[in-house]
Design an enzyme around this catalytic site. Structure first.
Site, PDB file in Angstrom:
ATOM      1  N   ASP A 156       0.867  -1.177   0.000  1.00  0.00           N
ATOM      2  CA  ASP A 156       0.000   0.000   0.000  1.00  0.00           C
ATOM      3  C   ASP A 156       0.906   1.230   0.000  1.00  0.00           C
ATOM      4  O   ASP A 156       1.829   1.333   0.809  1.00  0.00           O
ATOM      5  CB  ASP A 156      -0.893  -0.044   1.256  1.00  0.00           C
ATOM      6  CG  ASP A 156      -1.874   1.119   1.330  1.00  0.00           C
ATOM      7  OD1 ASP A 156      -1.433   2.278   1.221  1.00  0.00           O
ATOM      8  OD2 ASP A 156      -3.083   0.879   1.532  1.00  0.00           O
TER       9      ASP A 156
ATOM     10  N   HIS B 292      -2.042  -1.548  -3.346  1.00  0.00           N
ATOM     11  CA  HIS B 292      -3.075  -0.628  -2.908  1.00  0.00           C
ATOM     12  C   HIS B 292      -2.567   0.750  -3.300  1.00  0.00           C
ATOM     13  O   HIS B 292      -1.730   1.338  -2.604  1.00  0.00           O
ATOM     14  CB  HIS B 292      -3.315  -0.715  -1.398  1.00  0.00           C
ATOM     15  CG  HIS B 292      -4.346  -1.728  -1.033  1.00  0.00           C
ATOM     16  ND1 HIS B 292      -4.855  -1.859   0.234  1.00  0.00           N
ATOM     17  CD2 HIS B 292      -4.997  -2.643  -1.798  1.00  0.00           C
ATOM     18  CE1 HIS B 292      -5.766  -2.826   0.240  1.00  0.00           C
ATOM     19  NE2 HIS B 292      -5.861  -3.318  -0.974  1.00  0.00           N
TER      20      HIS B 292
HETATM   21  C1  RNT Z   1      -5.491   0.286   6.109  1.00  0.00           C
HETATM   22  C2  RNT Z   1      -5.252  -0.527   4.888  1.00  0.00           C
HETATM   23  C3  RNT Z   1      -6.427  -1.293   4.380  1.00  0.00           C
HETATM   24  C4  RNT Z   1      -7.720  -0.513   4.423  1.00  0.00           C
HETATM   25  C5  RNT Z   1      -8.858  -1.200   3.714  1.00  0.00           C
HETATM   26  C6  RNT Z   1     -10.172  -0.584   4.056  1.00  0.00           C
HETATM   27  O1  RNT Z   1      -4.450   1.106   6.419  1.00  0.00           O
HETATM   28  O2  RNT Z   1      -4.714   0.255   3.881  1.00  0.00           O
HETATM   29  O3  RNT Z   1      -6.155  -1.756   3.099  1.00  0.00           O
HETATM   30  O4  RNT Z   1      -7.574   0.759   3.902  1.00  0.00           O
HETATM   31  O5  RNT Z   1      -8.810  -2.542   3.975  1.00  0.00           O
HETATM   32 ZN    ZN Z   2      -4.516  -0.635   1.957  1.00  0.00          ZN
END
Ligand code: RNT
Ligand code: ZN
Length: 414
Positions: A254, A281
């Site tokens: 992410d 992400h």
């Molecule tokens: C949280 C993570 C996770 C969420 C989602 C809603 O810091 O990034 O992916 O944002 O699962």
């Molecule tokens: Zn995430």
């Protein structure tokens, strides 16, 4: 058309085939996250905030309050985005009159999503929800010292995997099931190892039942810190990198889960040597993991460029993760998803052969001249052509359509 013709020639002069780039772009699905549509609230028929160190801020009118409203918003949004894409569902978005607790969810609670996705020709991905729940209030779930709390969440995780696998089977396309837990400590813990061992054992138990990879792809998502868990996140990058390699799972990177000056672009090729598949992400952190709508900025361009240069598109699932409640939620989806596509398009329009040759020959001057001169090329004309061919609006017409839809949902209550 003539603008596009000029663009074809302009790129051809650099030995870049715009048609090949458009054909490739058309085939790349983006997994759009359901939670931008309702500020990460979900449909569990309970009030409360998202918790777990994540937060949607703002109260722009038009938040989707029911699965039907969310689906209507999604249908509109997909109609503004060129290509066929996916929807990334969280377990808290069940669609049912029943009110099962997290350890009692079943496939049937998500069946309407599957039926709908089939009619829309979109793929589906899934996530267990380890936050926004009384048993997660102290930001400990799978690593909780209390075995009964861990067991509750292990059961939730197992059921989520079963549901995701069945979704994948029904859809005829593997469902990525991404595991993110908020677990961590506000202040410095004394026994990080014990917490990590508990998380590891819980993950082992949760993922022990095996599923066909044609239906289910397990992913694990690391994080540096969150609000309320500033001192230590149990599922850190090192923890999950090792775990994903050992268990042959997808690693979810992410963009908001690293130190603010780190870009995951540099990590892609590195982890690709040890992992078969990766989940992204794509997000935009601002000073913290703030999950702003992604822009067509250098960070996103760098990620797209790496995916193309390292030939990782085939083994990367591109998911989005942002939620801004201060603007039109449908516009946020559309703008963010299109920006991801625009970044991929720019990456596909690079004269990679020339750039790699210059680099291999230590001719860094040529490499810099090419990347900088390329910035003047007519990417906009190629993108417009793509939108036209895919029958979605662009430019002023897009803005009119986004505004009109937002106006139509403004009357929804909060
Ligand atoms: C949280 C993570 C996770 C969420 C989602 C809603 O810091 O990034 O992916 O944002 O699962
Ligand atoms: Zn995430």
């Amino acid at each position: 058309m003539s603008e596009y013709k000029n663009a074809v020639d302009a790129f051809a002069a650099w030995d870049v085939d715009t048609e090949a780039a458009l054909a490739r772009l058309k085939s790349i699905p983006i997994s759009m996250h359901c939670w931008q549509g309702d500020d990460v609230v979900g449909f569990e028929k309970k009030s409360g905030s998202s918790g777990g160190g994540i937060q949607a801020t703002g109260n722009h009118p038009g938040r989707a309050r029911t699965p039907d409203e969310l689906r209507a918003d999604l249908e509109f949004s997909y109609s503004m985005i060129p290509g066929n894409h996916r929807l990334n569902l969280h377990a808290m978005y069940l669609d049912s009159d029943e009110t099962p607790d997290r350890d009692a969810i079943e496939y049937k609670h998500f069946e309407t999503w599957v039926e709908w996705a089939k009619t829309q020709n979109i793929g589906l991905d899934f996530n267990p929800t380890f936050f926004a729940h009384a048993k997660a209030d102290d930001n400990l779930t799978l690593s909780h010292p209390d075995q009964s709390i861990r067991d509750f969440w292990i059961e939730h995780g197992k059921r989520s995997r079963d549901i995701a696998a069945q979704i994948g089977r029904e859809m005829g396309s593997a469902c990525v099931n991404n595991i993110w837990v908020p677990d961590g400590y506000k202040d410095t813990p004394v026994d990080r190892l014990a917490a990590r061992k508990r998380l590891e054992a819980s993950l082992d138990a949760m993922t022990e039942p095996s599923h066909d990879k044609a239906h289910l792809l397990d992913a694990v998502e690391s994080k540096l810190f969150g609000i309320g868990v500033e001192a230590c996140t149990v599922g850190s990058h090192e923890f999950y990198l090792g775990y994903a390699i050992r268990k042959q799972m997808l690693l979810c990177l992410d963009m908001g889960h690293f130190h603010p000056t780190e870009n995951i672009a540099d990590k892609l090729s590195a982890v690709s040597l040890s992992l078969d598949r990766i989940l992204l992400h794509v997000s935009r952190p601002m000073r913290w993991d703030s999950d702003h709508v992604i822009l067509l900025n250098d960070d996103i361009l760098a990620v797209a460029q790496e995916l193309v240069s390292a030939d990782m598109l085939e083994r990367t699932s591109i998911g989005l993760d942002f939620f801004d409640a201060t603007i039109s939620r449908t516009a946020a989806w559309v703008i963010g998803t299109r920006n991801m596509q625009k970044a991929l398009l720019r990456a596909l329009l690079q004269p990679l052969k020339q750039l790699k040759k210059a680099e291999a020959g230590l001719d860094f001057t040529s490499r810099l001249m090419i990347t900088e001169e390329m910035k003047d090329l007519p990417y906009g004309a190629v993108w417009s052509e793509f939108c036209n061919r895919m029958d979605v609006p662009n430019g002023l017409q897009l803005i009119r359509d986004l505004d009109a839809y937002q106006a139509s949902v403004t009357e929804r209550g909060m």
